[in-house]
Design an enzyme around this catalytic site. Structure first.
Site, PDB file in Angstrom:
ATOM      1  N   LYS A  14       1.438  -1.782   0.010  1.00 51.92           N
ATOM      2  CA  LYS A  14      -0.071   0.114   0.209  1.00 51.92           C
ATOM      3  C   LYS A  14       0.575   0.865  -0.073  1.00 51.92           C
ATOM      4  O   LYS A  14       2.345   1.223   0.035  1.00 51.92           O
ATOM      5  CB  LYS A  14      -0.763  -0.087   1.481  1.00 51.92           C
ATOM      6  CG  LYS A  14      -1.841  -1.331   1.286  1.00 51.92           C
ATOM      7  CD  LYS A  14      -2.630  -1.562   2.382  1.00 51.92           C
ATOM      8  CE  LYS A  14      -3.825  -2.613   2.509  1.00 51.92           C
ATOM      9  NZ  LYS A  14      -4.807  -2.385   3.370  1.00 51.92           N
ATOM     10  N   TYR A  54     -12.811  -2.782  -2.466  1.00 53.52           N
ATOM     11  CA  TYR A  54     -12.691  -3.550  -1.234  1.00 53.52           C
ATOM     12  C   TYR A  54     -15.048  -3.071  -1.374  1.00 53.52           C
ATOM     13  O   TYR A  54     -14.916  -2.482  -1.222  1.00 53.52           O
ATOM     14  CB  TYR A  54     -12.017  -1.955  -0.633  1.00 53.52           C
ATOM     15  CG  TYR A  54     -11.114  -1.986   0.019  1.00 53.52           C
ATOM     16  CD1 TYR A  54     -10.826  -3.003   1.170  1.00 53.52           C
ATOM     17  CD2 TYR A  54      -9.728  -0.695  -0.821  1.00 53.52           C
ATOM     18  CE1 TYR A  54      -9.853  -3.214   1.079  1.00 53.52           C
ATOM     19  CE2 TYR A  54      -8.435  -1.022  -0.354  1.00 53.52           C
ATOM     20  CZ  TYR A  54      -8.482  -2.716   0.833  1.00 53.52           C
ATOM     21  OH  TYR A  54      -6.903  -2.710   1.254  1.00 53.52           O
ATOM     22  N   ASN A 117      -2.647  -0.303   7.394  1.00 49.40           N
ATOM     23  CA  ASN A 117      -1.746  -1.431   7.652  1.00 49.40           C
ATOM     24  C   ASN A 117      -0.238  -2.400   6.449  1.00 49.40           C
ATOM     25  O   ASN A 117      -0.532  -3.535   6.323  1.00 49.40           O
ATOM     26  CB  ASN A 117      -2.819  -2.509   7.860  1.00 49.40           C
ATOM     27  CG  ASN A 117      -3.668  -2.844   7.159  1.00 49.40           C
ATOM     28  OD1 ASN A 117      -3.508  -2.134   6.225  1.00 49.40           O
ATOM     29  ND2 ASN A 117      -4.424  -3.547   7.643  1.00 49.40           N
ATOM     30  N   GLU A 131      -8.773 -11.667  -7.639  1.00 51.67           N
ATOM     31  CA  GLU A 131      -7.933 -10.111  -6.914  1.00 51.67           C
ATOM     32  C   GLU A 131      -6.552  -9.968  -8.561  1.00 51.67           C
ATOM     33  O   GLU A 131      -5.949  -9.391  -8.786  1.00 51.67           O
ATOM     34  CB  GLU A 131      -7.719 -10.328  -5.971  1.00 51.67           C
ATOM     35  CG  GLU A 131      -8.508 -10.280  -4.804  1.00 51.67           C
ATOM     36  CD  GLU A 131      -8.200 -10.085  -3.103  1.00 51.67           C
ATOM     37  OE1 GLU A 131      -7.120 -10.479  -2.677  1.00 51.67           O
ATOM     38  OE2 GLU A 131      -9.132  -9.506  -2.021  1.00 51.67           O
TER      39      GLU A 131
HETATM   40  P1  CMP Z   1      -7.028  -4.967   3.800  1.00 52.11           P
HETATM   41  O1  CMP Z   1      -6.019  -6.423   5.026  1.00 52.11           O
HETATM   42  O2  CMP Z   1      -6.311  -4.202   2.762  1.00 52.11           O
HETATM   43  O3  CMP Z   1      -8.764  -4.888   3.796  1.00 52.11           O
HETATM   44  C1  CMP Z   1      -9.208  -3.860   4.438  1.00 52.11           C
HETATM   45  C2  CMP Z   1      -8.475  -2.239   4.270  1.00 52.11           C
HETATM   46  O4  CMP Z   1      -9.718  -1.443   5.041  1.00 52.11           O
HETATM   47  C3  CMP Z   1      -8.070  -2.917   5.713  1.00 52.11           C
HETATM   48  O5  CMP Z   1      -6.824  -3.528   5.068  1.00 52.11           O
HETATM   49  C4  CMP Z   1      -7.556  -1.660   6.146  1.00 52.11           C
HETATM   50  O6  CMP Z   1      -6.091  -1.224   5.386  1.00 52.11           O
HETATM   51  C5  CMP Z   1      -8.738  -0.698   5.997  1.00 52.11           C
HETATM   52  N1  CMP Z   1      -9.292  -0.771   7.327  1.00 52.11           N
HETATM   53  C6  CMP Z   1      -9.826  -1.885   7.995  1.00 52.11           C
HETATM   54  N2  CMP Z   1     -10.106  -1.388   9.138  1.00 52.11           N
HETATM   55  C7  CMP Z   1     -10.319  -0.484   9.159  1.00 52.11           C
HETATM   56  C8  CMP Z   1     -10.715   0.533  10.286  1.00 52.11           C
HETATM   57  N3  CMP Z   1     -11.324   0.213  11.214  1.00 52.11           N
HETATM   58  N4  CMP Z   1     -10.017   1.564  10.560  1.00 52.11           N
HETATM   59  C9  CMP Z   1      -9.762   2.316   8.965  1.00 52.11           C
HETATM   60  N5  CMP Z   1      -9.550   1.737   7.858  1.00 52.11           N
HETATM   61  C10 CMP Z   1      -9.848   0.342   8.200  1.00 52.11           C
END
Ligand code: CMP
Length: 160
Positions: A14, A54, A117, A131
């Site tokens: 990311k 998403y 993350n 994906e």
């Molecule tokens: P990812 O594993 O790519 O899947 C969904 C993404 O949404 C996740 O990683 C985070 O980047 C984002 N995400 C999930 N939960 C939250 C949250 N509570 N607040 C903000 N972003 C979130």
């Protein structure tokens, strides 16, 4: 134990991974594990791709922020192949929230946030197939033999 299978999985490094100079560190972890890189490219995500990727989070309160974050700079997308690649990759990545991730995982070592993350990783066979198709054309994926294959996969060769 169920018979281990060769799988492919998609990861997205990311914008925070790129901005924090972590691309090499992250790729190194997957390479060391024995996972084979079969596709890799940098791209700037467009609205339509973020919306599709998403879609299951579209109604969540964090969706607008997540979308802005995912478009903040280019990302690097990678397809990894190997025995149980989906589960193995998710163990290396760690759980969604960095502050809950074990030290030793990518998120445990480099993330404190739920949103920023570092890496996305496919969570099932079905998601991985979808994906990979979403981000790569067939001619962007490569089939080749890695010279350490027989050693990395030795339990699949009938050696107890
Ligand atoms: P990812 O594993 O790519 O899947 C969904 C993404 O949404 C996740 O990683 C985070 O980047 C984002 N995400 C999930 N939960 C939250 C949250 N509570 N607040 C903000 N972003 C979130």
């Amino acid at each position: 134990m169920a018979h281990a299978k060769e799988e492919q999985t998609l990861i997205i490094m990311k914008p925070d991974a790129l901005q924090r100079n972590l691309l090499g560190e992250i790729i190194h972890r997957f390479e060391r594990k024995g996972l084979k890189i079969v596709g890799l490219k940098m791209m700037q995500l467009a609205d339509v791709l973020v919306d599709e990727h998403y879609a299951h989070h579209k109604e969540k309160p964090f969706f607008a922020g997540l979308k802005k974050f995912m478009k903040a700079s280019p990302v690097v997308v990678v397809v990894l192949s190997g025995i149980n690649a989906i589960g193995a990759t998710r163990l290396i990545v760690g759980p969604t929230r960095g502050y809950e991730a074990d030290a030793g995982s990518i998120r445990g070592d480099f993330a404190l946030s739920g949103q920023s993350n570092i890496v996305h990783a496919s969570d099932s066979l079905e998601a991985a197939a979808e994906e990979i198709k979403r981000f790569f054309t067939r001619d962007e994926l490569f089939d080749y033999k890695r010279n350490d294959f027989d050693f990395v996969h030795s339990d699949e060769l009938g050696e107890e």
